[in-house]
Design a protein around this motif. Structure first.
Motif, short mmCIF file in Angstrom:
data_model
loop_
_atom_site.label_atom_id
_atom_site.label_comp_id
_atom_site.label_asym_id
_atom_site.label_seq_id
_atom_site.Cartn_x
_atom_site.Cartn_y
_atom_site.Cartn_z
N ILE A 86 9.67 -60.36 5.74
CA ILE A 86 10.35 -59.43 4.83
C ILE A 86 11.09 -58.40 5.69
O ILE A 86 10.54 -57.90 6.68
N ALA A 87 12.29 -58.10 5.29
CA ALA A 87 13.02 -56.97 5.86
C ALA A 87 13.59 -56.18 4.69
O ALA A 87 14.04 -56.76 3.71
N VAL A 88 13.54 -54.87 4.79
CA VAL A 88 14.15 -54.00 3.79
C VAL A 88 15.38 -53.40 4.46
O VAL A 88 15.28 -52.75 5.50
N VAL A 89 16.54 -53.68 3.87
CA VAL A 89 17.81 -53.24 4.45
C VAL A 89 18.69 -52.60 3.37
O VAL A 89 18.61 -52.98 2.20
N PRO A 90 19.52 -51.65 3.76
CA PRO A 90 20.45 -51.06 2.80
C PRO A 90 21.35 -52.15 2.21
O PRO A 90 21.84 -53.02 2.93
N ALA A 91 21.56 -52.09 0.90
CA ALA A 91 22.38 -53.11 0.23
C ALA A 91 23.77 -53.18 0.84
O ALA A 91 24.34 -54.26 0.98
N THR A 105 17.45 -52.09 9.71
CA THR A 105 16.41 -52.20 8.69
C THR A 105 15.73 -50.85 8.46
O THR A 105 15.81 -49.95 9.30
N LEU A 106 15.05 -50.75 7.33
CA LEU A 106 14.17 -49.60 7.10
C LEU A 106 12.72 -50.00 7.38
O LEU A 106 11.90 -49.17 7.73
N PRO A 134 12.66 -49.15 12.64
CA PRO A 134 11.89 -47.91 12.51
C PRO A 134 10.43 -48.10 12.10
O PRO A 134 9.57 -47.34 12.54
N LEU A 135 10.17 -49.10 11.26
CA LEU A 135 8.80 -49.38 10.81
C LEU A 135 8.54 -50.88 10.91
O LEU A 135 9.37 -51.68 10.47
N TYR A 136 7.40 -51.23 11.48
CA TYR A 136 7.00 -52.63 11.59
C TYR A 136 5.61 -52.77 11.03
O TYR A 136 4.65 -52.17 11.54
N LEU A 137 5.48 -53.51 9.93
CA LEU A 137 4.19 -53.74 9.30
C LEU A 137 3.70 -55.13 9.68
O LEU A 137 4.35 -56.13 9.39
N LEU A 138 2.58 -55.17 10.37
CA LEU A 138 1.95 -56.42 10.76
C LEU A 138 0.79 -56.71 9.82
O LEU A 138 -0.16 -55.92 9.74
N VAL A 139 0.88 -57.81 9.10
CA VAL A 139 -0.18 -58.25 8.22
C VAL A 139 -0.85 -59.42 8.93
O VAL A 139 -0.28 -60.51 9.04
#
Length: 185
Positions: A86-91, A105-106, A134-139
């Motif tokens: 998953i990446a969250v990016v500005p549209a 990315t955010l 800026p943020l990396y979430l490792l699951v």
């Protein structure tokens, strides 16, 4: 006319050629991790975990005028081309873009698999920081934990929140400002 091998290589950028090739593999998606082409073929447990995260961040991403997806991330100057879970990016950045940079990315989320968990834990964590995500979430499905990395730098992330066992509420800071429920992972 005889053409020498050297004639073919003049003006060819090997990094660009490799990244072009991986984008044009027929059928499956692939990524390049430290110069090695890897197919991206997650199992359903992996997909369910990613979907649980995506469902929790989607509304806030929309409020921020962002999209969530697993589009390509280029790491220029390296032999890496990632396809994050998953990446969250500005549209605005996502429209018409072939690949974005981690700095665009955010939030980047990677969900580990048995076959490549160390890649997500070590290699991608370092590279995402180096390239400014800026943020990396490792699951971590094998360890049943979540860790949020922030404050990226050339040598890696300087801040880690976790690892926290599944079931712990994890705060995603600004611009998200939401609590991630990990009990359903």
């Amino acid at each position: 006319m005889r053409i020498e091998a050297a004639d073919y290589s003049e003006g060819v950028d090997p990094e660009r050629a490799l990244k072009y090739a991986v984008q044009h593999i027929r059928g499956d998606r692939a990524q390049i991790v430290e110069g090695v082409i890897e197919p991206v073929a997650p199992d359903w447990g992996h997909e369910a975990t990613a979907e649980t995260i995506r469902d929790q961040i989607r509304a806030r991403a929309r409020e921020l005028d962002c999209v969530t997806g697993s589009g390509n991330l280029d790491l220029p100057g390296s032999s890496n081309w990632y396809v994050p879970d998953i990446a969250v990016v500005p549209a605005s950045a996502a429209k018409g873009a072939g690949a974005l940079l981690p700095a665009d990315t955010l939030l980047v989320v990677e969900v580990t698999s048995e076959s490549n968990g160390d890649t997500d834990r070590v290699v991608k964590r370092k590279r995402y920081a180096e390239y400014g995500a800026p943020l990396y979430l490792l699951v971590d499905r094998q360890e049943r934990s979540v860790t949020l990395y922030s404050e990226p730098g050339r040598l890696g992330y300087t801040r880690a929140d976790g690892p926290h066992p599944y079931g712990t509420s994890l705060h995603l800071p600004a611009p998200f400002g939401l609590e991630l429920d990990t009990s359903a992972l």
